[in-house]
Every structure is written in C-alpha cells, then in structure tokens.
Design a protein around this motif. Structure first.
Motif, PDB file in Angstrom:
ATOM      1  N   PRO A 118      37.091  63.834  33.071  1.00 16.21           N
ATOM      2  CA  PRO A 118      36.942  63.166  34.362  1.00 16.21           C
ATOM      3  C   PRO A 118      36.172  61.844  34.267  1.00 16.21           C
ATOM      4  CG  PRO A 118      35.409  64.988  34.215  1.00 16.21           C
ATOM      5  CD  PRO A 118      36.300  65.059  33.005  1.00 16.21           C
ATOM      6  N   CYS A 119      35.418  61.667  33.183  1.00 16.42           N
ATOM      7  CA  CYS A 119      34.620  60.447  33.009  1.00 16.42           C
ATOM      8  C   CYS A 119      35.467  59.240  32.611  1.00 16.42           C
ATOM      9  CB  CYS A 119      33.519  60.668  31.975  1.00 16.42           C
ATOM     10  SG  CYS A 119      32.343  61.929  32.484  1.00 16.42           S
ATOM     11  N   ASN A 120      36.703  59.498  32.181  1.00 16.90           N
ATOM     12  CA  ASN A 120      37.569  58.401  31.742  1.00 16.90           C
ATOM     13  C   ASN A 120      38.394  57.880  32.920  1.00 16.90           C
ATOM     14  OD1 ASN A 120      39.056  56.587  30.255  1.00 16.90           O
ATOM     15  ND2 ASN A 120      39.345  58.001  28.544  1.00 16.90           N
ATOM     16  N   GLN A 121      37.716  57.223  33.859  1.00 16.95           N
ATOM     17  CA  GLN A 121      38.320  56.769  35.113  1.00 16.95           C
ATOM     18  C   GLN A 121      39.537  55.867  34.901  1.00 16.95           C
ATOM     19  OE1 GLN A 121      36.665  57.722  38.223  1.00 16.95           O
ATOM     20  NE2 GLN A 121      38.629  57.158  39.077  1.00 16.95           N
TER      21      GLN A 121
ATOM     22  N   GLY B 101      54.948  55.130  39.301  1.00 17.04           N
ATOM     23  CA  GLY B 101      56.010  54.269  38.794  1.00 17.04           C
ATOM     24  C   GLY B 101      56.564  53.214  39.740  1.00 17.04           C
ATOM     25  N   THR B 102      55.981  53.061  40.925  1.00 15.35           N
ATOM     26  CA  THR B 102      56.461  52.036  41.857  1.00 15.35           C
ATOM     27  C   THR B 102      55.408  50.936  41.980  1.00 15.35           C
ATOM     28  OG1 THR B 102      55.490  53.040  43.854  1.00 15.35           O
ATOM     29  CG2 THR B 102      57.679  53.822  43.206  1.00 15.35           C
TER      30      THR B 102
ATOM     31  N   GLU C   7      45.220  54.810  35.407  1.00 12.11           N
ATOM     32  CA  GLU C   7      46.433  54.237  34.805  1.00 12.11           C
ATOM     33  C   GLU C   7      47.540  55.288  34.691  1.00 12.11           C
ATOM     34  OE1 GLU C   7      45.013  52.407  31.186  1.00 12.11           O
ATOM     35  OE2 GLU C   7      44.333  50.611  32.265  1.00 12.11           O
ATOM     36  N   LEU C   8      47.162  56.522  34.358  1.00 12.34           N
ATOM     37  CA  LEU C   8      48.151  57.596  34.258  1.00 12.34           C
ATOM     38  C   LEU C   8      48.779  57.869  35.636  1.00 12.34           C
ATOM     39  CD1 LEU C   8      49.681  59.827  32.729  1.00 12.34           C
ATOM     40  CD2 LEU C   8      47.725  61.327  33.138  1.00 12.34           C
TER      41      LEU C   8
ATOM     42  N   THR D 178      52.007  68.510  42.885  1.00 12.84           N
ATOM     43  CA  THR D 178      53.099  68.852  41.966  1.00 12.84           C
ATOM     44  C   THR D 178      53.284  67.846  40.833  1.00 12.84           C
ATOM     45  OG1 THR D 178      54.739  67.777  43.380  1.00 12.84           O
ATOM     46  CG2 THR D 178      54.374  70.129  43.736  1.00 12.84           C
ATOM     47  N   LEU D 179      53.129  66.543  41.120  1.00 13.97           N
ATOM     48  CA  LEU D 179      53.381  65.518  40.099  1.00 13.97           C
ATOM     49  C   LEU D 179      52.120  65.091  39.355  1.00 13.97           C
ATOM     50  CD1 LEU D 179      55.696  63.115  42.188  1.00 13.97           C
ATOM     51  CD2 LEU D 179      56.417  64.884  40.567  1.00 13.97           C
ATOM     52  N   VAL D 180      51.046  64.842  40.102  1.00 15.55           N
ATOM     53  CA  VAL D 180      49.829  64.261  39.514  1.00 15.55           C
ATOM     54  C   VAL D 180      48.895  65.324  38.937  1.00 15.55           C
ATOM     55  CG1 VAL D 180      47.750  62.911  39.994  1.00 15.55           C
ATOM     56  CG2 VAL D 180      49.935  62.221  40.995  1.00 15.55           C
ATOM     57  N   GLY D 181      48.509  66.276  39.764  1.00 20.51           N
ATOM     58  CA  GLY D 181      47.529  67.289  39.378  1.00 20.51           C
ATOM     59  C   GLY D 181      47.774  67.950  38.032  1.00 20.51           C
ATOM     60  N   PRO D 182      48.977  68.519  37.820  1.00 19.00           N
ATOM     61  CA  PRO D 182      49.235  69.201  36.546  1.00 19.00           C
ATOM     62  C   PRO D 182      49.063  68.305  35.313  1.00 19.00           C
ATOM     63  CG  PRO D 182      50.921  69.753  38.160  1.00 19.00           C
ATOM     64  CD  PRO D 182      50.089  68.667  38.758  1.00 19.00           C
ATOM     65  N   LYS D 183      49.341  67.009  35.455  1.00 18.23           N
ATOM     66  CA  LYS D 183      49.225  66.085  34.310  1.00 18.23           C
ATOM     67  C   LYS D 183      47.765  65.706  34.006  1.00 18.23           C
ATOM     68  CE  LYS D 183      53.797  64.197  33.854  1.00 18.23           C
ATOM     69  NZ  LYS D 183      54.552  64.828  34.907  1.00 18.23           N
ATOM     70  N   LEU D 184      46.862  65.909  34.976  1.00 22.83           N
ATOM     71  CA  LEU D 184      45.455  65.574  34.763  1.00 22.83           C
ATOM     72  C   LEU D 184      44.654  66.737  34.183  1.00 22.83           C
ATOM     73  CD1 LEU D 184      44.570  63.456  37.945  1.00 22.83           C
ATOM     74  CD2 LEU D 184      45.576  62.717  35.786  1.00 22.83           C
TER      75      LEU D 184
END
Length: 138
Positions: A86-89, A101-102, A94-95, A75-81
């Motif tokens: 994919p090559c920009n590890q 955020g913790t 970092e994203l 829900t939080l990570v997947g949609p933003k990627l």
C-alpha cells in the motif's frame, strides 16, 4: 518485520454531506489495518476533467448513483491490487489508470479510482504508524 500488503479492496455507494451518492472504499491490509476513502462529488466539470462515473438511471438518485463505479472497483481494480504494497502509491495509481485504459477514466470512474487511491494512502500511513500528512510528505 514483514511489510503489510493489500488483502482486500471493497467499494460501496454512500451518501455525501449534500445527500448525493458517492463512492467509499475500504482497503484492508493483511495485518488487519484498514484505510478508508470517500470521494465527495465535485461541482466543477472542466473540459479535461476525469469522468465521475454515474449510473444514469433517473429513477434512482436522479441518475447520480455510482453503482457502476463501485462494481468496477470491486471486480476490475480490487482483485489486481491484492498482494501489493500500500505504500507504493505511484505504482498503485498507475496500475489503476492502466486497468481503466481510457483517457478520462470513464471505465472505472475517477470517483472509484480516487476512492481506492485515498484508502490505500490512509492504509499505508497506518501500516507505518505515522500521520497521513507525514506519509504524503515522504
């Protein structure tokens, strides 16, 4: 030739070789290639170690379930990627840390973040048609 981008990120709970729940993540690229990463649960718990997000429900896998981390990835990570290279590890990692955020990765879980990171790395190697070790070395 157009560079492939991330089309979907899907996390699930699986059992590792010791029968413990762990996070497995598929990263699907828009060209149909798929990278998969499964995170074995670590035995060490150092003072500065990132947090493995566990469900804590003692009735299910003695509290070791990882459905909270799976849900956070889905829900939080997947949609933003989606749409990213994919090559920009470094940018992907970092994203994900920014989304969490913790300081100890307690919101998404180090297990979820590492699963996504590993799956992206494998997908990137496939997209370039090179072995995983060569992609990492580059």
């Amino acid at each position: 030739k157009k560079k492939p981008v991330i089309k979907a990120v899907k996390a699930r709970q699986i059992l590792d070789s010791r029968g413990n729940p762990t996070v497995e993540v598929d990263v699907l690229l828009d060209n149909g290639m798929l990278g998969r990463g499964a995170v074995p649960s670590g035995a060490s718990t150092g003072e500065y170690e990132a947090v493995e997000l566990r469900d804590g429900d003692k009735k299910v896998y003695m509290g070791k379930g990882v459905l909270k981390s799976v849900q956070a990835v889905n829900t939080l990570v997947g949609p933003k990627l989606v749409g990213m290279d994919p090559c920009n590890q470094k940018e992907l990692d970092e994203l994900m840390m920014k989304i969490d955020g913790t300081p100890n990765k307690g919101k998404v879980g180090a297990n979820g973040i590492l699963g996504v990171s590993m799956a992206c790395c494998r997908a990137a190697a496939l997209a370039q048609g090179i072995p995983l070790w060569k992609h990492i070395a580059n």
